[in-house]
Scaffold this motif. Structure first.
Motif, mmCIF file in Angstrom:
data_model
loop_
_atom_site.group_PDB
_atom_site.id
_atom_site.type_symbol
_atom_site.label_atom_id
_atom_site.label_comp_id
_atom_site.label_asym_id
_atom_site.label_seq_id
_atom_site.Cartn_x
_atom_site.Cartn_y
_atom_site.Cartn_z
ATOM 1 N N UNK A 26 -43.683 -4.448 19.646
ATOM 2 C CA UNK A 26 -44.020 -4.781 18.160
ATOM 3 C C UNK A 26 -43.674 -3.446 17.364
ATOM 4 N N UNK A 27 -43.188 -3.587 16.553
ATOM 5 C CA UNK A 27 -42.500 -2.616 15.621
ATOM 6 C C UNK A 27 -43.029 -2.240 14.324
ATOM 7 N N UNK A 28 -43.416 -1.212 14.100
ATOM 8 C CA UNK A 28 -44.056 -0.822 12.626
ATOM 9 C C UNK A 28 -42.848 -0.716 11.569
ATOM 10 N N UNK A 91 -50.880 -4.790 8.208
ATOM 11 C CA UNK A 91 -49.931 -3.886 7.478
ATOM 12 C C UNK A 91 -48.887 -3.233 8.466
ATOM 13 N N UNK A 92 -49.570 -3.074 9.829
ATOM 14 C CA UNK A 92 -48.577 -2.200 10.862
ATOM 15 C C UNK A 92 -47.784 -3.498 11.533
ATOM 16 N N UNK A 93 -48.256 -4.606 11.422
ATOM 17 C CA UNK A 93 -47.590 -5.544 12.063
ATOM 18 C C UNK A 93 -46.475 -6.241 11.323
ATOM 19 N N UNK A 94 -46.632 -6.287 9.887
ATOM 20 C CA UNK A 94 -45.667 -6.721 8.958
ATOM 21 C C UNK A 94 -44.739 -5.751 8.081
ATOM 22 N N UNK A 95 -45.635 -4.384 7.858
ATOM 23 C CA UNK A 95 -44.938 -3.738 6.929
ATOM 24 C C UNK A 95 -45.393 -3.736 5.306
#
Ligand code: NAD
Length: 484
Positions: A26-28, A91-95
């Protein structure tokens, strides 16, 4: 890692792991940093999840609607209490900027839990009187085990928009989030258990398309609700048809937004901004073909550019930031590819068009003018912050051009002419239409597409019909008449 969940999957009321599954990082999107490592579901996990949902279903359906509804409404309250933490996770999952996630994600998930929780107690069949004293009554029954498959743009909302009506009707669910944004659905599952949902009623398993496909074909599954692209929708619909399963398909779009010369220009520009740049343009119902009447075209473009200068691009955790990164490097590259095509095919780039020089996957809000109907950017869904502005002269002309697409998700019109507004929406070939606004999707109203954009509707009372079926009971009060 701060956002690492206890395990990848949530089955039968508990976190479950199987490290044999393919890795999911999972990338921020704002930094490119890995914030969690999960595993795709193995066949053992898929089996566990489906068994859990199957075993829990009869007892869940046997509760009264009032009891099921109370649990959903309690879950809604918990979601609202934890809105900020859930928004940080989203917010961290999707940006997506925290400015958006605090008002549009867990809150809209909570709306769905509250709305369908409120409806649960009132779900009934009906009594149909017939001649001679005979009558029919109908029983509204749950379908059984439902599968939900999500896209990455609104992970919490999608998990709730599918889960809430399914559970209200007495179904159980196995939900598979997008592999790009796997974190928040786990929180929805946790919250439902905390609110009193019996174990197995709402399960979450992670995975790529192959895991989704194995869920769709399983004979224990009665219904599949997918939010995703048209190509995936085609495959899932076909696989579901083989087992004669119920489906809801929420797919892509290339929706038109028409701005007449009598419209309030500020409102039209606001609608075009919301309908193209909210969530960095990653919204299925976006009005990405903005048809502007020729006489106001330059005024519209000038005002649009001025307003875009006020977009605050940057760290999505900063509450003042109104425009964040795209969800992934891959999605950003797809959008950049379309921008190149737009330029090559002769559209006039009037705003943005470049990747922003900073970490993460930031693309400038981009506007093309002088776009014509056959250009690739006017025909294909981009799913990024790229607006195409097309000119038109007459109502008749623009109506035909607006509908000249395989998609039919949404459509909007800005005009102060009352009769024209209603005439235009009557002519739109689209499931969700807007007059003098754009992209609002309250839970009380049906949401969904026509043509290639989908089948069925989410939200509103209509969603109940897509998660339940009627059993007809004919009761005779007379002797049976047979011909011999
Ligand atoms: P996608 O089609 O690539 O994937 C959607 C989901 O389907 C993912 O969870 C994926 O793992 C799964 N999947 C892929 N192949 C599958 C298969 N063969 N069988 C079962 N499941 C499979 O879409 P995406 O890139 O995640 O999302 C973007 C798309 O979603 C856009 O087209 C957008 O318009 C659409 N979308 C529609 C709505 C709506 O309500 N209409 C809302 C949001 C997004």
């Amino acid at each position: 890692m701060k956002f690492q969940p206890r395990a990848s999957h949530f089955i039968d009321g508990e976190y479950v792991e199987d490290t044999n599954g393919t890795a999911i990082e999972v990338i921020y999107p704002a930094t490119g940093e890995v914030i969690a490592r999960l595993h795709s579901a193995t066949p053992v996990i898929v089996e566990q999840a489906l068994n859990s949902a199957k075993n829990a279903q009869a007892a869940w359906a046997a509760l009264s609607g009032t009891e099921r509804g109370r649990i959903l409404r309690r879950a809604s309250d918990i979601m609202r209490e934890r809105n900020y933490d859930l928004s940080v996770l989203e917010t961290h999952d999707t940006g997506k900027p925290i400015q958006e996630t605090t008002v549009a994600d867990a809150t809209s998930g909570a709306d769905a839990l509250e709305y369908f929780g409120g409806l649960a107690a009132s779900l009934t069949g009906e009594h149909i009187p017939l001649g001679g004293g005979d009558f029919v009554y109908t029983i509204r029954e749950a379908l059984g085990v439902c599968v939900g498959i999500g896209a990455w743009n609104y992970p919490t909302q999608i998990a709730c928009w599918k889960g809430a009506p399914a559970l209200a009707c007495g179904n159980t669910m196995v939900f598979k989030p997008s592999e790009t944004t796997p974190l928040s659905a786990l929180k929805v599952a946790e919250i439902l258990v905390e609110a009193g949902a019996p174990k197995g009623v709402y399960n979450v398993i992670q995975g790529y398309g192959d895991v989704g496909a194995s869920l769709v074909t399983d004979p224990r599954v009665a219904k599949v609700s997918l939010t995703g692209s048209v190509p995936t929708g085609r495959k899932v619909y076909a696989a579901a048809a083989d087992g004669m399963k119920h489906v809801t398909m929420e797919l892509g779009g290339k929706s038109p937004m028409i701005v007449f010369d009598d419209a309030d220009i500020e409102n039209a520009v606001s609608g075009a901004i919301l309908g193209n740049f909210y969530s960095s343009g990653q919204v299925c119902s976006n009005g990405t073909r903005v048809f502007v009447q020729k006489s106001i075209k330059e005024a519209f473009l000038r005002r649009l550019s001025e307003r875009l200068d006020h977009a605050k691009i940057g760290d999505p955790m900063d509450e003042n930031v109104s425009f964040g990164p795209m969800v992934s490097e891959n999605q950003m590259n797809i959008a950049l590819g379309y921008i190149e095509k737009g330029k090559a095919e002769g559209a006039r780039l009037i705003y943005g068009g470049e990747r922003i020089d900073r970490d993460g996957y930031f693309l400038q809000p981009t506007v093309f003018a002088d776009v014509t109907d056959n250009m690739t950017i006017a025909r294909e869904e981009i799913f990024g912050p790229v607006m195409s502005v097309l000119d038109f002269e007459t109502e008749e002309e623009v109506m035909a051009r607006a509908n000249d697409t395989e998609f039919g998700l949404a459509a909007g019109v800005f005009t102060n002419d009352l009769t024209r507004a209603h005439r235009i929406v009557a002519g739109f070939e689209a499931g969700t239409c807007y007059i003098n606004t754009y992209n609002l999707a309250p839970v009380e109203a049906p949401f969904g597409g026509s043509k290639m954009s989908g089948v069925g509707r989410e939200n509103s009372k209509l969603a109940i019909n897509h998660f339940s079926e009627m059993k007809t009971v004919y009761v005779s009060m007379n002797d049976v008449e047979a011909p011999y």
